[in-house]
Design a protein around this motif. Structure first.
Motif, PDB file in Angstrom:
ATOM      1  N   GLY A  16      16.535  38.400  11.915  1.00 45.49           N
ATOM      2  CA  GLY A  16      17.195  39.582  12.469  1.00 45.49           C
ATOM      3  C   GLY A  16      17.371  39.449  13.963  1.00 45.49           C
ATOM      4  O   GLY A  16      16.550  39.974  14.734  1.00 45.49           O
ATOM      5  N   LEU A  17      18.419  38.778  14.391  1.00 45.26           N
ATOM      6  CA  LEU A  17      18.643  38.506  15.817  1.00 45.26           C
ATOM      7  C   LEU A  17      19.703  39.448  16.373  1.00 45.26           C
ATOM      8  O   LEU A  17      20.706  39.029  16.943  1.00 45.26           O
ATOM      9  N   GLY A  18      19.460  40.751  16.203  1.00 43.78           N
ATOM     10  CA  GLY A  18      20.387  41.758  16.681  1.00 43.78           C
ATOM     11  C   GLY A  18      20.099  42.162  18.117  1.00 43.78           C
ATOM     12  O   GLY A  18      19.502  41.402  18.888  1.00 43.78           O
ATOM     13  N   ALA A  19      20.506  43.388  18.474  1.00 45.96           N
ATOM     14  CA  ALA A  19      20.375  43.852  19.858  1.00 45.96           C
ATOM     15  C   ALA A  19      18.933  43.827  20.334  1.00 45.96           C
ATOM     16  O   ALA A  19      18.663  43.536  21.505  1.00 45.96           O
ATOM     17  N   MET A  20      17.982  44.129  19.453  1.00 48.63           N
ATOM     18  CA  MET A  20      16.572  44.060  19.819  1.00 48.63           C
ATOM     19  C   MET A  20      15.942  42.734  19.396  1.00 48.63           C
ATOM     20  O   MET A  20      15.145  42.155  20.125  1.00 48.63           O
ATOM     21  N   GLY A  21      16.305  42.251  18.219  1.00 45.31           N
ATOM     22  CA  GLY A  21      15.682  41.045  17.707  1.00 45.31           C
ATOM     23  C   GLY A  21      15.930  39.812  18.554  1.00 45.31           C
ATOM     24  O   GLY A  21      15.025  38.991  18.751  1.00 45.31           O
ATOM     25  N   ALA A  22      17.149  39.677  19.084  1.00 43.61           N
ATOM     26  CA  ALA A  22      17.467  38.486  19.886  1.00 43.61           C
ATOM     27  C   ALA A  22      16.574  38.358  21.114  1.00 43.61           C
ATOM     28  O   ALA A  22      15.950  37.311  21.327  1.00 43.61           O
ATOM     29  N   PRO A  23      16.451  39.408  21.947  1.00 40.66           N
ATOM     30  CA  PRO A  23      15.555  39.253  23.102  1.00 40.66           C
ATOM     31  C   PRO A  23      14.090  39.134  22.715  1.00 40.66           C
ATOM     32  O   PRO A  23      13.313  38.474  23.411  1.00 40.66           O
ATOM     33  N   MET A  24      13.695  39.729  21.597  1.00 38.25           N
ATOM     34  CA  MET A  24      12.312  39.579  21.143  1.00 38.25           C
ATOM     35  C   MET A  24      12.021  38.132  20.785  1.00 38.25           C
ATOM     36  O   MET A  24      10.988  37.569  21.170  1.00 38.25           O
ATOM     37  N   ALA A  25      12.942  37.503  20.057  1.00 37.34           N
ATOM     38  CA  ALA A  25      12.761  36.096  19.695  1.00 37.34           C
ATOM     39  C   ALA A  25      12.721  35.217  20.946  1.00 37.34           C
ATOM     40  O   ALA A  25      11.918  34.273  21.039  1.00 37.34           O
ATOM     41  N   GLU A  26      13.567  35.535  21.915  1.00 38.24           N
ATOM     42  CA  GLU A  26      13.586  34.750  23.155  1.00 38.24           C
ATOM     43  C   GLU A  26      12.283  34.910  23.929  1.00 38.24           C
ATOM     44  O   GLU A  26      11.801  33.956  24.559  1.00 38.24           O
ATOM     45  N   ARG A  34      24.904  36.168  11.540  1.00 37.99           N
ATOM     46  CA  ARG A  34      25.930  35.805  12.520  1.00 37.99           C
ATOM     47  C   ARG A  34      25.587  34.459  13.174  1.00 37.99           C
ATOM     48  O   ARG A  34      24.536  34.300  13.770  1.00 37.99           O
ATOM     49  N   GLU A  35      26.515  33.537  13.055  1.00 36.95           N
ATOM     50  CA  GLU A  35      26.290  32.216  13.643  1.00 36.95           C
ATOM     51  C   GLU A  35      26.114  32.293  15.152  1.00 36.95           C
ATOM     52  O   GLU A  35      25.298  31.563  15.734  1.00 36.95           O
ATOM     53  N   ALA A  36      26.850  33.209  15.806  1.00 37.96           N
ATOM     54  CA  ALA A  36      26.736  33.346  17.259  1.00 37.96           C
ATOM     55  C   ALA A  36      25.320  33.722  17.676  1.00 37.96           C
ATOM     56  O   ALA A  36      24.821  33.273  18.719  1.00 37.96           O
ATOM     57  N   ALA A  37      24.651  34.532  16.869  1.00 32.61           N
ATOM     58  CA  ALA A  37      23.271  34.929  17.182  1.00 32.61           C
ATOM     59  C   ALA A  37      22.332  33.732  17.066  1.00 32.61           C
ATOM     60  O   ALA A  37      21.420  33.558  17.888  1.00 32.61           O
ATOM     61  N   ARG A  38      22.548  32.901  16.068  1.00 32.51           N
ATOM     62  CA  ARG A  38      21.716  31.701  15.919  1.00 32.51           C
ATOM     63  C   ARG A  38      21.947  30.737  17.075  1.00 32.51           C
ATOM     64  O   ARG A  38      21.003  30.132  17.602  1.00 32.51           O
ATOM     65  N   GLN A  39      23.193  30.618  17.486  1.00 29.49           N
ATOM     66  CA  GLN A  39      23.515  29.727  18.607  1.00 29.49           C
ATOM     67  C   GLN A  39      22.894  30.226  19.910  1.00 29.49           C
ATOM     68  O   GLN A  39      22.432  29.418  20.735  1.00 29.49           O
ATOM     69  N   ALA A  40      22.857  31.555  20.084  1.00 32.35           N
ATOM     70  CA  ALA A  40      22.249  32.113  21.295  1.00 32.35           C
ATOM     71  C   ALA A  40      20.760  31.807  21.347  1.00 32.35           C
ATOM     72  O   ALA A  40      20.207  31.504  22.418  1.00 32.35           O
ATOM     73  N   LEU A  41      20.084  31.862  20.194  1.00 34.85           N
ATOM     74  CA  LEU A  41      18.664  31.520  20.160  1.00 34.85           C
ATOM     75  C   LEU A  41      18.470  30.047  20.506  1.00 34.85           C
ATOM     76  O   LEU A  41      17.542  29.693  21.248  1.00 34.85           O
ATOM     77  N   GLU A  42      19.324  29.204  20.001  1.00 31.60           N
ATOM     78  CA  GLU A  42      19.231  27.777  20.316  1.00 31.60           C
ATOM     79  C   GLU A  42      19.416  27.528  21.805  1.00 31.60           C
ATOM     80  O   GLU A  42      18.704  26.712  22.409  1.00 31.60           O
ATOM     81  N   ALA A  43      20.338  28.275  22.420  1.00 30.92           N
ATOM     82  CA  ALA A  43      20.567  28.127  23.857  1.00 30.92           C
ATOM     83  C   ALA A  43      19.350  28.557  24.659  1.00 30.92           C
ATOM     84  O   ALA A  43      19.124  28.076  25.773  1.00 30.92           O
ATOM     85  N   ALA A  44      18.544  29.465  24.087  1.00 33.87           N
ATOM     86  CA  ALA A  44      17.343  29.953  24.766  1.00 33.87           C
ATOM     87  C   ALA A  44      16.131  29.063  24.523  1.00 33.87           C
ATOM     88  O   ALA A  44      15.049  29.317  25.071  1.00 33.87           O
ATOM     89  N   LEU A 100      10.010  40.126  10.802  1.00 36.91           N
ATOM     90  CA  LEU A 100      11.188  40.766  10.215  1.00 36.91           C
ATOM     91  C   LEU A 100      11.636  41.905  11.116  1.00 36.91           C
ATOM     92  O   LEU A 100      10.970  42.934  11.214  1.00 36.91           O
ATOM     93  N   MET A 101      12.769  41.701  11.801  1.00 35.03           N
ATOM     94  CA  MET A 101      13.362  42.749  12.635  1.00 35.03           C
ATOM     95  C   MET A 101      14.724  43.082  12.032  1.00 35.03           C
ATOM     96  O   MET A 101      15.773  42.878  12.644  1.00 35.03           O
ATOM     97  N   VAL A 102      14.671  43.582  10.791  1.00 33.83           N
ATOM     98  CA  VAL A 102      15.876  43.870  10.017  1.00 33.83           C
ATOM     99  C   VAL A 102      16.165  45.372  10.067  1.00 33.83           C
ATOM    100  O   VAL A 102      15.468  46.138  10.730  1.00 33.83           O
ATOM    101  N   VAL A 103      17.203  45.801   9.359  1.00 34.98           N
ATOM    102  CA  VAL A 103      17.645  47.198   9.461  1.00 34.98           C
ATOM    103  C   VAL A 103      16.736  48.154   8.706  1.00 34.98           C
ATOM    104  O   VAL A 103      16.424  49.245   9.190  1.00 34.98           O
ATOM    105  N   ASN A 104      16.298  47.754   7.505  1.00 37.03           N
ATOM    106  CA  ASN A 104      15.559  48.693   6.668  1.00 37.03           C
ATOM    107  C   ASN A 104      14.698  47.929   5.660  1.00 37.03           C
ATOM    108  O   ASN A 104      14.668  46.696   5.627  1.00 37.03           O
ATOM    109  N   ALA A 105      14.012  48.702   4.805  1.00 41.97           N
ATOM    110  CA  ALA A 105      13.114  48.100   3.821  1.00 41.97           C
ATOM    111  C   ALA A 105      13.875  47.272   2.798  1.00 41.97           C
ATOM    112  O   ALA A 105      13.375  46.238   2.331  1.00 41.97           O
ATOM    113  N   ALA A 106      15.086  47.701   2.435  1.00 42.98           N
ATOM    114  CA  ALA A 106      15.877  46.945   1.461  1.00 42.98           C
ATOM    115  C   ALA A 106      16.181  45.548   1.983  1.00 42.98           C
ATOM    116  O   ALA A 106      16.098  44.567   1.234  1.00 42.98           O
TER     117      ALA A 106
END
Length: 300
Positions: A12-22, A37-47, A67-73
Motif C-alpha cells: 500500500g504505497l499511497g499518500a501515507m504508505g509511500a512516505p512511511m515505506a521511505e 500502481r507501477e509509478a508507486a513501486r518505482q518511487a520506492l525504488e528511487a528512494a 499493511l497500509m491498505v484501504v480497509n479490512a477487505a
C-alpha cells in the motif's frame, strides 16, 4: 535496530504508505514494496527500496509485513487471496496499520496467528504530514511478545507509539474513538464557518480568533484554513470519513452506545460525497454546509 526484524514488506504505497515505506528505508530496513500502481513501486525504488510485482513476491521470506491498505477487505485479499501470508518467514510479524472495524481486525488476527505468525493491530493517526515526518501516533493492540518484535518498525514510523492492550482489535477500538472525535471536530468547524459566512463574517478572521480561544481544537486550526481554499491539497479525503464514521457507528451499535454527534457528522460527510466531493480534502465537508445554507433563488 532490532536484530529480530530487518526485512520488511510494505503493501500500500499511497499518500501515507509511500512516505512511511521511505522512512523505513532511511532507518536501514530492507524494504520491498507492492502497490497496484507501477509509478508507486518505482518511487520506492528511487528512494532505495525494492519494488515487487505482487504482494506475495514482496512478502517472500521477510520478517515483517506492513499493511497500509484501504480497509479490512483489502487486508484479507492481500494476506489470504494474494498469498502474502504463506510467503512470509515462519515467525514473521503482520502489522495491520489501516483503519478497520475492531471485529474484522480480530478475525484477521486469528487467522494470521493460527499460521504461527505474529499479528500486531497498529492503526495510525497523523495524516500525510505525520507519515512524511515519522510523527504518527500509533495505537497497538497485540501480545507483549508481538509488540516487542514489531516496535523497531513502529518507532521508525511514529514518535508516539502506545501499547493499548494485549488483544488485537484494541488498537482498532482506540482508532475508532479517535476517528469519532476527528470527524465531529471537522464537521463542527465547518458548521461554525457556515454560520459565520451566512452572517457576513470573514472566515479567515473567524478562525484566527477561534484558534486562540477556548473554542479551538487541533482540527479547527488544521482544517479551518483549508476550508477557505478553493482546492486545497488532499491530506485525507471526504470519503475516508464516510468510511471511518461508518466504522464508528457500527461500533456504537455493537456496544449499544448512542452516538448522535457521530451520526450527524457522518451525514454531512455523506452529503458532501453525494455532491461529488468525495475525493476532495476532508475539510471540504464545508461544501455540504454551504449547499444547505445557499441563498434562496429569489434573493439572488
Amino acid at each position: 535496530m532490532s536484530e529480530l526484524v530487518s526485512t520488511v514488506a510494505f503493501i500500500g504505497l499511497g499518500a501515507m504508505g509511500a512516505p512511511m515505506a521511505e522512512n523505513l528505508v532511511r532507518r536501514q530496513f530492507r524494504v520491498r514494496g507492492f502497490d497496484m500502481r507501477e509509478a508507486a513501486r518505482q518511487a520506492l525504488e528511487a528512494a532505495g527500496g525494492a519494488g515487487a510485482a505482487s504482494a506475495a513476491m514482496a512478502a517472500e521470506g521477510v520478517d515483517a509485513l506492513v499493511l497500509m491498505v484501504v480497509n479490512a477487505a483489502q487486508a484479507r485479499a492481500v494476506l489470504f487471496e494474494a498469498g502474502a501470508l504463506k510467503a512470509l518467514a515462519p515467525r514473521a510479524c503482520v502489522i495491520l496499520m489501516a483503519t478497520c472495524p475492531p471485529a474484522d481486525t480480530e478475525a484477521i488476527a486469528a487467522e494470521v496467528m493460527a499460521s504461527g505468525r505474529h499479528f500486531v493491530d497498529a492503526p495510525v493517526s497523523g495524516g500525510v504530514n505525520g507519515a512524511r515526518n515519522a510523527t504518527l501516533t500509533i495505537m497497538v493492540g497485540a501480545p507483549q511478545e508481538s509488540f516487542a518484535r514489531a516496535k523497531p518498525v513502529l518507532d521508525a514510523l511514529g514518535d508516539k507509539v502506545f501499547h493499548v492492550g494485549e488483544k488485537p482489535g484494541q488498537g482498532a477500538t482506540v482508532k475508532t474513538v479517535n476517528q469519532l472525535l476527528c470527524g465531529v471536530h471537522i464537521a463542527a468547524a465547518a458548521e461554525a464557518l457556515s454560520l459565520a459566512e451566512k452572517a457576513g463574517i470573514d472566515g479567515r478572521l473567524l478562525f484566527e480568533i477561534l484558534g486562540g480561544s477556548a473554542a479551538s481544537s487541533w482540527m479547527l486550526k488544521d482544517r479551518g484554513p483549508r476550508m477557505q481554499e478553493a482546492e486545497p491539497g488532499v491530506a485525507s479525503a471526504v470519503d475516508i470519513f464516510v468510511k471511518d464514521l461508518s466504522i464508528v457507528l457500527d461500533a456504537g451499535r455493537s456496544a449499544r452506545a448512542a452516538l448522535p454527534l457521530a451520526a450527524a457528522a457522518h451525514q454531512m460527510f455523506l452529503a458532501a460525497s453525494g455532491l461529488g466531493h468525495g475525493a476532495r480534502d476532508d475539510s471540504q465537508v464545508v461544501r455540504a454546509y454551504r449547499a444547505l445554507n445557499a441563498r434562496p433563488a429569489n434573493d439572488a
